[in-house]
Design a protein around this motif. Sequence first.
Motif, PDB file in Angstrom:
ATOM      1  N   ASN A 123       0.811  -1.268  -0.006  1.00  7.42           N
ATOM      2  CA  ASN A 123       0.123  -0.026  -0.008  1.00  7.42           C
ATOM      3  C   ASN A 123       1.033   1.346  -0.135  1.00  7.42           C
ATOM      4  N   VAL A 124       1.936   1.132   0.682  1.00  3.58           N
ATOM      5  CA  VAL A 124       3.014   2.064   0.731  1.00  3.58           C
ATOM      6  C   VAL A 124       3.467   2.711  -0.755  1.00  3.58           C
ATOM      7  N   VAL A 125       3.810   1.574  -1.323  1.00  4.50           N
ATOM      8  CA  VAL A 125       4.376   1.610  -2.918  1.00  4.50           C
ATOM      9  C   VAL A 125       3.246   2.353  -3.529  1.00  4.50           C
ATOM     10  N   ARG A 126       1.952   1.798  -3.583  1.00  2.00           N
ATOM     11  CA  ARG A 126       1.035   2.325  -4.250  1.00  2.00           C
ATOM     12  C   ARG A 126       0.622   3.893  -4.066  1.00  2.00           C
ATOM     13  N   LEU A 127       0.865   4.419  -2.743  1.00  2.00           N
ATOM     14  CA  LEU A 127       0.880   5.589  -2.452  1.00  2.00           C
ATOM     15  C   LEU A 127       1.905   6.563  -2.962  1.00  2.00           C
ATOM     16  N   ILE A 128       3.090   5.967  -2.903  1.00  2.00           N
ATOM     17  CA  ILE A 128       4.179   6.704  -3.534  1.00  2.00           C
ATOM     18  C   ILE A 128       3.948   6.795  -4.852  1.00  2.00           C
ATOM     19  N   HIS A 129       3.464   5.956  -5.716  1.00  2.00           N
ATOM     20  CA  HIS A 129       3.373   6.054  -7.167  1.00  2.00           C
ATOM     21  C   HIS A 129       2.336   7.048  -7.375  1.00  2.00           C
ATOM     22  N   SER A 130       1.145   6.778  -6.673  1.00  2.00           N
ATOM     23  CA  SER A 130      -0.121   7.964  -6.842  1.00  2.00           C
ATOM     24  C   SER A 130       0.263   9.373  -6.664  1.00  2.00           C
ATOM     25  N   LYS A 131       1.510   9.476  -5.836  1.00  2.00           N
ATOM     26  CA  LYS A 131       1.887  11.068  -5.564  1.00  2.00           C
ATOM     27  C   LYS A 131       3.129  11.422  -6.722  1.00  2.00           C
ATOM     28  N   GLY A 132       3.283  10.496  -7.574  1.00  2.00           N
ATOM     29  CA  GLY A 132       4.550  10.771  -8.523  1.00  2.00           C
ATOM     30  C   GLY A 132       5.914  10.357  -8.346  1.00  2.00           C
ATOM     31  N   GLY A 133       5.981   9.756  -7.176  1.00  2.00           N
ATOM     32  CA  GLY A 133       7.167   9.215  -6.469  1.00  2.00           C
ATOM     33  C   GLY A 133       7.744   8.095  -6.850  1.00  2.00           C
ATOM     34  N   LYS A 134       9.051   7.860  -6.846  1.00  2.00           N
ATOM     35  CA  LYS A 134       9.803   6.726  -6.830  1.00  2.00           C
ATOM     36  C   LYS A 134       9.869   5.865  -5.760  1.00  2.00           C
ATOM     37  N   ALA A 135       9.902   4.504  -5.476  1.00  2.00           N
ATOM     38  CA  ALA A 135       9.705   3.642  -4.447  1.00  2.00           C
ATOM     39  C   ALA A 135      10.700   2.692  -4.459  1.00  2.00           C
ATOM     40  N   TYR A 136      11.760   2.734  -3.464  1.00  2.00           N
ATOM     41  CA  TYR A 136      12.921   1.863  -3.530  1.00  2.00           C
ATOM     42  C   TYR A 136      12.981   0.720  -2.431  1.00  2.00           C
ATOM     43  N   LEU A 137      13.171  -0.260  -2.796  1.00  2.00           N
ATOM     44  CA  LEU A 137      13.488  -1.501  -1.998  1.00  2.00           C
ATOM     45  C   LEU A 137      14.581  -1.580  -1.078  1.00  2.00           C
ATOM     46  N   THR A 138      14.545  -1.517   0.158  1.00  3.88           N
ATOM     47  CA  THR A 138      15.769  -1.525   0.747  1.00  3.88           C
ATOM     48  C   THR A 138      16.114  -2.992   1.405  1.00  3.88           C
ATOM     49  N   VAL A 139      17.164  -3.441   0.952  1.00  4.27           N
ATOM     50  CA  VAL A 139      17.227  -4.813   1.303  1.00  4.27           C
ATOM     51  C   VAL A 139      18.443  -4.739   2.310  1.00  4.27           C
ATOM     52  N   THR A 140      18.055  -5.478   3.308  1.00  5.95           N
ATOM     53  CA  THR A 140      19.060  -5.432   4.736  1.00  5.95           C
ATOM     54  C   THR A 140      18.596  -6.757   5.323  1.00  5.95           C
ATOM     55  N   MET A 141      19.445  -6.626   6.767  1.00  2.08           N
ATOM     56  CA  MET A 141      19.390  -7.834   7.440  1.00  2.08           C
ATOM     57  C   MET A 141      19.517  -7.506   8.979  1.00  2.08           C
ATOM     58  N   GLU A 142      18.845  -7.885   9.909  1.00  4.37           N
ATOM     59  CA  GLU A 142      18.927  -7.634  11.241  1.00  4.37           C
ATOM     60  C   GLU A 142      20.043  -8.394  11.925  1.00  4.37           C
ATOM     61  N   THR A 143      21.102  -7.677  12.385  1.00  3.30           N
ATOM     62  CA  THR A 143      22.173  -8.267  12.942  1.00  3.30           C
ATOM     63  C   THR A 143      22.482  -7.555  14.185  1.00  3.30           C
ATOM     64  N   ASP A 144      21.358  -7.118  15.124  1.00  2.00           N
ATOM     65  CA  ASP A 144      21.763  -6.705  16.469  1.00  2.00           C
ATOM     66  C   ASP A 144      21.518  -8.109  17.329  1.00  2.00           C
ATOM     67  N   ALA A 145      21.319  -7.460  18.697  1.00  3.78           N
ATOM     68  CA  ALA A 145      21.190  -8.637  19.593  1.00  3.78           C
ATOM     69  C   ALA A 145      20.408  -9.916  19.410  1.00  3.78           C
TER      70      ALA A 145
END
Length: 418
Positions: A123-145
Amino acid sequence: MHQRSRGLLTGLLLIALAIGLTLLMGVVRARAPLGFLWSGSNLALQQQSQASTQTPHLLNGKLASLGWIVGRDCQRGLQAYLQTADINPDAALVGSGWVNPLTGQLMNGESNNCQPGTLSMDNVVRLIHSKGGKAYLTVTMETDATGWTAQQQSDYIKAATQQPAYIQAIVNVVKQGNYDGVIMDLEGADRTYPHIQQLFADYNRLVWKALQALHKPYGIALIHKVADQDDYYNLNGFENWSLLGRCADFIVIMSLDQSYITPGPTVSVPWLKQILAYALKTMPQMLPRIVWEFPLYGARWHLAGGQWIFDGGLNYSDAVALVKSIPAAQIDQQASNLNDPYAAHLVYTDSAGVTHAVWYHTAENLLRIIREFRDILKGTPQFQSAQAFLQIAVWYRATWEPGTLWRSLLPVLPNAGA
């Protein structure tokens, strides 16, 4: 504030241990073998080199700014986003790209609250596109405690260079979520893992090649560096900027979390100049393609046994509320300056006799820092020859941020690529 260096605040706790080990054992130098391991990489490098004089089209908004929206704080992120979507519609999302290092698959964050009844951020990606923006996927990994270990992240990176299915897993999420691009944000690899610098470069080159086939831009988020082995070497030692500068369409430099051992700003102009100098030394061709990430938060410390102890990040609204709550009699007036042009700061002693320090940036502080840094960048040959412009990212968008910043930035950061 950061699992960013989401791992960074947790990882920073390892610095004191690393310093002790260094005194006992000497400096450990991680040396990764040079050279490229994959067929076709020379062609990719040639294409990247030819394009390096042009600033890529990364953002659609009037303002050259990319804000992160975090799944676990999605509702506040959406509120903040909507307040400035008319000028600042572009965003990177943290919540759909968590990597399981044991399988190579991407997962939704367990605390995503973007929409009821699901962990999806579609839904966030669709909202960004509806406002004319670009949506970037952040690839990450949880490495905390509570997450994966540095060994597991390093094992994943190595495995991904050998198993195409790991790269395909990222491509699948990009397609399914209709993302416009990817930002790689792995931050917890072990700098002592054999050949980790080369492995991380090879991994990124493979993801980049896969994204090129989709005609989508690919970027790498790098932990700040001012030297090959600086004070944060225990965290950033697995990243080789010279190699990584040839493995992506653009680079995001985390120019945040500057101070830890002693109280100070989360970003400053002198420190930005140091990072810039190192970037010019290691990947000068990428300067027009760097997105500079700034913090929307501060930090706090307390004194114990004559040493400053880092107490963690402090968001802007909480910092303002805390400052208002401190009685004037407890404030060290000489060490405090809430009207500092670059970073508001307060030192006070509480009723128990413990001394505390708080540093944070106001909208005016960030505006001044960004404006001065823009002028410094304009003086570099790389910016002049490429007719480049400063692009920033901010960690992260929420209702606690200094909200007056964005419209004040319009004359400072117009998106020349829009």
